[in-house]
Design an enzyme around this catalytic site. Sequence first.
Site, PDB file in Angstrom:
ATOM      1  N   LYS A  86       2.995  47.211 -48.821  1.00  0.00           N
ATOM      2  CA  LYS A  86       1.906  47.326 -49.790  1.00  0.00           C
ATOM      3  C   LYS A  86       0.873  46.277 -49.377  1.00  0.00           C
ATOM      4  CE  LYS A  86       1.062  47.683 -54.766  1.00  0.00           C
ATOM      5  NZ  LYS A  86       0.278  48.914 -54.801  1.00  0.00           N
TER       6      LYS A  86
HETATM    7  N1  PMP Z   1       0.874  54.838 -53.506  1.00  0.00           N
HETATM    8  C1  PMP Z   1      -0.075  53.895 -53.553  1.00  0.00           C
HETATM    9  C2  PMP Z   1      -1.165  53.919 -52.545  1.00  0.00           C
HETATM   10  C3  PMP Z   1      -0.043  52.911 -54.547  1.00  0.00           C
HETATM   11  O1  PMP Z   1      -0.998  51.977 -54.612  1.00  0.00           O
HETATM   12  C4  PMP Z   1       0.987  52.939 -55.499  1.00  0.00           C
HETATM   13  C5  PMP Z   1       1.029  51.897 -56.579  1.00  0.00           C
HETATM   14  N2  PMP Z   1       1.736  50.746 -56.134  1.00  0.00           N
HETATM   15  C6  PMP Z   1       1.959  53.936 -55.414  1.00  0.00           C
HETATM   16  C7  PMP Z   1       1.870  54.873 -54.405  1.00  0.00           C
HETATM   17  C8  PMP Z   1       3.083  54.026 -56.415  1.00  0.00           C
HETATM   18  O2  PMP Z   1       3.942  52.943 -56.283  1.00  0.00           O
HETATM   19  P1  PMP Z   1       4.732  52.344 -57.521  1.00  0.00           P
HETATM   20  O3  PMP Z   1       5.311  53.473 -58.271  1.00  0.00           O
HETATM   21  O4  PMP Z   1       5.767  51.498 -56.878  1.00  0.00           O
HETATM   22  O5  PMP Z   1       3.757  51.577 -58.336  1.00  0.00           O
END
Ligand code: PMP
Length: 320
Positions: free
Chosen positions: A180
Amino acid sequence: ARRFPGTLAAGAAQANARQVAMSMPPYDDRDGYIWQDGDLVPWRDATCHVLTHGLHYASCVFEGERLYHGHIFKRDEHHQRLLDSARILGFEVPYSVAELNEAANAVARANGIANGYVRPVAWRGSEQMGISAQRNRIHVAIAAWTWGDYFGSDGRLQGIRMRTADWKRPSPETAPAKSKAAGLYMICVLSKHQAEAEGYKDALMLDYRGRIAEATGANIFLVRNGELHTPEPDCFLDGITRRTVMALARERGYTVRERAVMPEELADTDEVFITGTAAEVTPVASIDRHEFTVGAVTRELMGAFEDLVNNPASWDQAPA
Ligand code: PMP
């Protein structure tokens, strides 16, 4: 003061910024506390220098977490992902999951937030300012603020309208897709802005092969003949909310298929929803010319997710 060409545009931008500020104070000018490198500091003092490697070269990773009734949902998973994201970029966050848990709780408490959003961020500092940053100190900050529905209550009720972005999620050989990492969000911001400029709430990003990938900050699910289909997360984040919703769906007897999903399939898809920490479970009313109903499956899973997050006592998570 010297006057530059473009002063007018800058003036308009400033007026716009002022207008935004009147409805919502900017994030660098608020009361409260932010945890930075081990201490809670007054909100406005939580700064970094303009010569920061993380700012210039995106050597920066972050998390997004939600607090429900004073508890961070999937707290350990988020903090572990922060450490993993940093490791993928080649640096070590100098705190453990337990230390980050404690810091995040302290931030929430110090700001009196029981329901809201938590934003940990880790970045390379200023010791070296070329591409190489082997000796740079790693900084970590955690902020928290109250935050309601990401797409507003309209989005939750009626579903959001989306358009396919011109930008694609890159191949895992081109970008560290499992991290991330702030740098990967350049593509998301471009896609989101393009969608918003045309009156859409969000963008659907395809991947480098032309398959459906994800929204700009959330994963995507298609409901087809009562089954759930979601792209295999091989070039984007396998979201924590995505995994939660897949488990909730399977517990309720749904078949969930992770596979290559092509954009042509939207033509005979009944329901679509997206999942993410900020987005939670949000129905999608349309993507380009394809329209979907906010149907029974989406509603059931929205309800199941809501029940889960609003009942921290039921979480499989040790109290902090
Ligand atoms: N894809 C992207 C590009 C994101 O920014 C997020 C948010 N973190 C997600 C998917 C979903 O991830 P999560 O459910 O862990 O928040």
